[in-house]
Design a protein around this motif. Sequence first.
Motif: not given
Lengths: 404, 404
Positions: A197-217
């Motif tokens: 459903f549209p409101d189902d999770g996962p709402h975000m996915i964080y991959l090693p192919e992209r830089t992870f920024r704690v603030e953005s997270f």
Amino acid sequence: MLQGKVLVAQGGGPTAVINQSLVGVVLEGRKHRNVNLVYGALHGVRGIVDEDFVDLTQETTHNLEMVGDTPSSALGSTRDKPDLKYCQEIFKVLKAHDIRYFFYIGGNDSSDTVRIVAEEARKADHPIRVVHIPKTIDNDVVLNDHTPGFPSAARFVVQAVLGANLDNRSLPGVYIGVVMGRHAGFLTAAAALGKKFPDDGPHMIYLPERTFRVESFLSDVKNAMDRYGRCVVAVSEGIHDESGQPVVTRLAKEIERDAHGNVQLSGTGALAELLTDAVKTKLGISRVRGDTFGYLQRSFIGCVSDVDQREAREVGEKAVQYAMYGDSNGSVTIERTGYYSVDYKLVPLESVAGKTRTMPDEFIAPNGTDVTDAFRLYLRPLLGKGLPDAFRLRPNRVAKILKA
Amino acid sequence: MLQGKVLVAQGGGPTAVINQSLVGVVLEGRKHRNVNLVYGALHGVRGIVDEDFVDLTQETTHNLEMVGDTPSSALGSTRDKPDLKYCQEIFKVLKAHDIRYFFYIGGNDSSDTVRIVAEEARKADHPIRVVHIPKTIDNDVVLNDHTPGFPSAARFVVQAVLGANLDNRSLPGVYIGVVMGRHAGFLTAAAALGKKFPDDGPHMIYLPERTFRVESFLSDVKNAMDRYGRCVVAVSEGIHDESGQPVVTRLAKEIERDAHGNVQLSGTGALAELLTDAVKTKLGISRVRGDTFGYLQRSFIGCVSDVDQREAREVGEKAVQYAMYGDSNGSVTIERTGYYSVDYKLVPLESVAGKTRTMPDEFIAPNGTDVTDAFRLYLRPLLGKGLPDAFRLRPNRVAKILKA
């Protein structure tokens, strides 16, 4: 065709279908008249060097079929990564036991091992045919549409996140699921297929192919909470900051500064702990839960893709056929030919060895925290038949009386 | 029979089959002519107080069946534990909406909630029938042979440990799986059913019904390593020392003393981290892995016991039948009548409310780290049909040549 013995071994992390490849090699190997016996080496290359062999010619076909359906490496595995000297030892043993065909089921390192062994055989003028058979839940072997083992692990992640989303919907809060995959995000990205459903999770996915920024997270989590009143996140264990430093190390220091203490980093649950702590302390959200899917995602019994089983069996069988009827060593690869159909090819060992495939940009949404439809199209057929589905009650709301 | 509306709600932690009970209530409730409408309260007692109702009379039978097969609480749940005032609020809403039948699916606390609500109704001379429907993965509701939700969670634990044992056999070391269950060890004990061959793990099981001693644990691990070259352990999250202090707190202090630092305790993976650290530092074993099964064990989709599904459906249906044809409030219980057959009874709410059942001594082996055959006999039929099985290659060893 060379007259002599066949040897098969399994290396690296187990998968749910790695025994299908083993059984594919054994059953096909036993058919050929030039094959005297089919041996299996216990615990990978380590078992070859130690001459720890079992005779698989004396195994019943029925038990082989049962073993094929059993997850994890039935011959045992090893984390040894042979250098030149180690490969020379391997070759000595192969020669002593009159092994003429060597099949190694493993990741991209394993193809280099068989390449060096073949090189030694050539130098010693001992004719041998070697074929690498791919496996890895990370899906990071180059030249393959996908790698046996990945579809079943992906299915586990889908079913886990699908269920976790239902749990989180029932008791709202923040849920963080940490998924395996140090450099390639395929397995973490699979979590997206748990969304219905549209409101189902996962709402975000964080991959090693992209830089992870704690603030953005943290700001992403806040936005999801504002929008849905809850938040489900899938995170790869391999996420790192702009300098390439793993987040598990960096975040530990930040938390440390906040709490004026030390954080124990060793062990597998650390990243989930650190991320849930960050959400609790920085966003002030009380119900924050983290699960590290851990070894379950590669070893859980009873969660397997039938497509994965079939293909894992076939790469094993094809490896033997290429060795018997072909004229070169190589690595068997899976090529997608239709939606959904595949074929198998033999590619040079050098073209696979030591290389790591990561998620192509076209599979990652521009915002960096979701997948594209191209990825959904790519993954769905691999998950196989009978994937569980989630249903909801329809919201026929009743008018309030007391609080009307 | 009372003429009016039926209300159903779900409380506490979700299970894989809690929606079967919901659907059992709705389908049976909709059959009766004295029932005007069947309402569901969103998020348990919280939804009652807030008048957050959905009309389940307007839900299709087919979708109800689909929801029944979906894990987690479809109506949403709550952790609220109502006191007297809260229960009085509940009653006011029930009265305002002309609710004459109230069914609450939950653990042992929930039965007390419905008892107080019934009491308030009696005082106000508002005839109402209330029935508690049991659910909990912990299996800790008294007077029940077992509780709906437990068999499916147990099946997950069995499949997880069975797979983890295969993984550990392939790459030997120490594996520690942490299982839910703060006071009752049933779910952790279920891990024993993952053992097939004599040398299979789990080699030890640590239950909250027995005192946990770190020294004994470490010596048990050492013995298993000496004997099998590997070790698989299942541990309840609720293990405690002789003073009743949770091990997660106590061990943290010991590790802290060793490392001269602080250990972050919050979050779910802490116990696994601490135990793996203890094994690494005290026994000097390098390959030590810990998984916390976390929310997967209650929410994973696609790992359900058909026996559990059937019984969860029936307790819901029976609750309505007792309410319609009987003359008292109560809690539905499961009674075992054969091997394997059950029947359902209605017991007084007071006899269940607020009580906690733990593992009886006859289910725990004298050494305290294993289960008895009585427990195996108890659990096996609950796990249902089609439980995956693990197979091994037979050890037809080949004679060594170089190292002969």
